[in-house]
Write a protein that holds these residues in place. Sequence first.
Motif, PDB file in Angstrom:
ATOM      1  N   ALA A 162       0.854  -1.187   0.000  1.00 46.56           N
ATOM      2  CA  ALA A 162       0.000   0.000   0.000  1.00 46.56           C
ATOM      3  C   ALA A 162       0.892   1.241   0.000  1.00 46.56           C
ATOM      4  O   ALA A 162       2.024   1.197   0.471  1.00 46.56           O
ATOM      5  N   PRO A 163       0.389   2.350  -0.526  1.00 44.33           N
ATOM      6  CA  PRO A 163       1.167   3.589  -0.521  1.00 44.33           C
ATOM      7  C   PRO A 163       1.363   4.124   0.896  1.00 44.33           C
ATOM      8  O   PRO A 163       0.588   3.824   1.800  1.00 44.33           O
ATOM      9  N   GLY A 164       2.381   4.954   1.062  1.00 41.78           N
ATOM     10  CA  GLY A 164       2.601   5.637   2.325  1.00 41.78           C
ATOM     11  C   GLY A 164       4.029   5.551   2.790  1.00 41.78           C
ATOM     12  O   GLY A 164       4.873   4.915   2.162  1.00 41.78           O
ATOM     13  N   GLY A 165       4.294   6.232   3.895  1.00 42.25           N
ATOM     14  CA  GLY A 165       5.617   6.271   4.486  1.00 42.25           C
ATOM     15  C   GLY A 165       5.571   6.942   5.844  1.00 42.25           C
ATOM     16  O   GLY A 165       4.518   7.380   6.305  1.00 42.25           O
ATOM     17  N   PRO A 166       6.727   7.037   6.501  1.00 43.92           N
ATOM     18  CA  PRO A 166       6.783   7.585   7.853  1.00 43.92           C
ATOM     19  C   PRO A 166       6.696   9.109   7.875  1.00 43.92           C
ATOM     20  O   PRO A 166       6.862   9.760   6.840  1.00 43.92           O
ATOM     21  N   PRO A 167       6.497   9.678   9.055  1.00 41.71           N
ATOM     22  CA  PRO A 167       6.573  11.135   9.173  1.00 41.71           C
ATOM     23  C   PRO A 167       8.015  11.600   8.962  1.00 41.71           C
ATOM     24  O   PRO A 167       8.959  10.802   9.027  1.00 41.71           O
ATOM     25  N   ARG A 168       8.160  12.885   8.713  1.00 39.04           N
ATOM     26  CA  ARG A 168       9.501  13.452   8.604  1.00 39.04           C
ATOM     27  C   ARG A 168      10.212  13.242   9.933  1.00 39.04           C
ATOM     28  O   ARG A 168       9.613  13.409  10.992  1.00 39.04           O
ATOM     29  N   HIS A 169      11.488  12.893   9.845  1.00 41.50           N
ATOM     30  CA  HIS A 169      12.246  12.597  11.053  1.00 41.50           C
ATOM     31  C   HIS A 169      13.732  12.843  10.825  1.00 41.50           C
ATOM     32  O   HIS A 169      14.167  13.071   9.697  1.00 41.50           O
ATOM     33  N   PRO A 207      22.208  12.285   4.711  1.00 44.54           N
ATOM     34  CA  PRO A 207      23.197  12.430   5.772  1.00 44.54           C
ATOM     35  C   PRO A 207      22.564  12.613   7.147  1.00 44.54           C
ATOM     36  O   PRO A 207      21.436  13.105   7.258  1.00 44.54           O
ATOM     37  N   ARG A 208      23.290  12.209   8.157  1.00 41.22           N
ATOM     38  CA  ARG A 208      22.816  12.363   9.536  1.00 41.22           C
ATOM     39  C   ARG A 208      22.494  13.823   9.835  1.00 41.22           C
ATOM     40  O   ARG A 208      23.091  14.732   9.276  1.00 41.22           O
ATOM     41  N   GLY A 209      21.520  14.014  10.709  1.00 42.20           N
ATOM     42  CA  GLY A 209      21.158  15.355  11.134  1.00 42.20           C
ATOM     43  C   GLY A 209      20.256  16.118  10.179  1.00 42.20           C
ATOM     44  O   GLY A 209      19.913  17.263  10.458  1.00 42.20           O
ATOM     45  N   VAL A 210      19.866  15.512   9.054  1.00 43.95           N
ATOM     46  CA  VAL A 210      19.032  16.196   8.061  1.00 43.95           C
ATOM     47  C   VAL A 210      17.628  15.581   8.076  1.00 43.95           C
ATOM     48  O   VAL A 210      17.474  14.360   8.030  1.00 43.95           O
ATOM     49  N   VAL A 211      16.613  16.425   8.137  1.00 42.84           N
ATOM     50  CA  VAL A 211      15.223  15.956   8.104  1.00 42.84           C
ATOM     51  C   VAL A 211      14.988  15.195   6.805  1.00 42.84           C
ATOM     52  O   VAL A 211      15.416  15.632   5.734  1.00 42.84           O
ATOM     53  N   HIS A 212      14.310  14.051   6.912  1.00 43.59           N
ATOM     54  CA  HIS A 212      14.003  13.276   5.712  1.00 43.59           C
ATOM     55  C   HIS A 212      12.753  12.432   5.933  1.00 43.59           C
ATOM     56  O   HIS A 212      12.308  12.237   7.063  1.00 43.59           O
ATOM     57  N   THR A 213      12.216  11.953   4.842  1.00 42.22           N
ATOM     58  CA  THR A 213      11.114  11.003   4.858  1.00 42.22           C
ATOM     59  C   THR A 213      11.019  10.384   3.471  1.00 42.22           C
ATOM     60  O   THR A 213      11.710  10.800   2.544  1.00 42.22           O
ATOM     61  N   TRP A 214      10.175   9.398   3.352  1.00 36.40           N
ATOM     62  CA  TRP A 214       9.962   8.717   2.068  1.00 36.40           C
ATOM     63  C   TRP A 214       8.538   8.198   2.033  1.00 36.40           C
ATOM     64  O   TRP A 214       7.883   8.098   3.069  1.00 36.40           O
ATOM     65  N   ALA A 215       8.079   7.883   0.843  1.00 37.47           N
ATOM     66  CA  ALA A 215       6.754   7.272   0.690  1.00 37.47           C
ATOM     67  C   ALA A 215       6.748   6.401  -0.558  1.00 37.47           C
ATOM     68  O   ALA A 215       7.298   6.785  -1.590  1.00 37.47           O
ATOM     69  N   HIS A 216       6.125   5.243  -0.432  1.00 34.82           N
ATOM     70  CA  HIS A 216       5.834   4.417  -1.596  1.00 34.82           C
ATOM     71  C   HIS A 216       4.653   5.076  -2.282  1.00 34.82           C
ATOM     72  O   HIS A 216       3.651   5.412  -1.638  1.00 34.82           O
TER      73      HIS A 216
END
Length: 158
Positions: free
Chosen positions: A51-58, A94-103
């Motif tokens: 299913a589509p989706g991904g985690p919150p920004r972290h 890189p560490r310390g940078v806000v990121h997220t992803w989603a299918h």
Amino acid sequence: MATERAAPFFLSRDQDRFNEPKDIGIGLLSFKVTGAESQGGLFIGELVHHAPGGPPRHIHPYQDEWFSVLEGHYRIVVGDQLFDLGPGDSVYGPRGVVHTWAHIGDETGRMMFVISPSGKMEGFLSALGRAKQLAPQEPTFWQRYDLELAGPPILSTP
């Protein structure tokens, strides 16, 4: 003082290192290499999405992360950059940078990710499997594993 080396091992497609894939609601998470096996050097996991989706920004304050798409299509945000990925594409965060992803899309998605050093990632991902959800929106949950919740996901999950 000599350190004990891990023995080589083979995993077939869809196999979890401990034969216990974790259901995170939108897909199955498999551990491929753990921190214990790499003397804390890295953690490798694979997500197979139905299913589509991904985690919150972290944020991972102490860890770098690399994403590689094997099947399907993903959108990944690292800092202020947006990347659309298909099979064979990868992104470094890189560490310390806000990121997220989603299918994104209706087809099956498969993504491999590497985290270095491993930190508390195995515990974090095991907790997500027990909760059967991708990632709670509770800052204290993230802090327990030396991670920071930093914003909403790209897509809401079903």
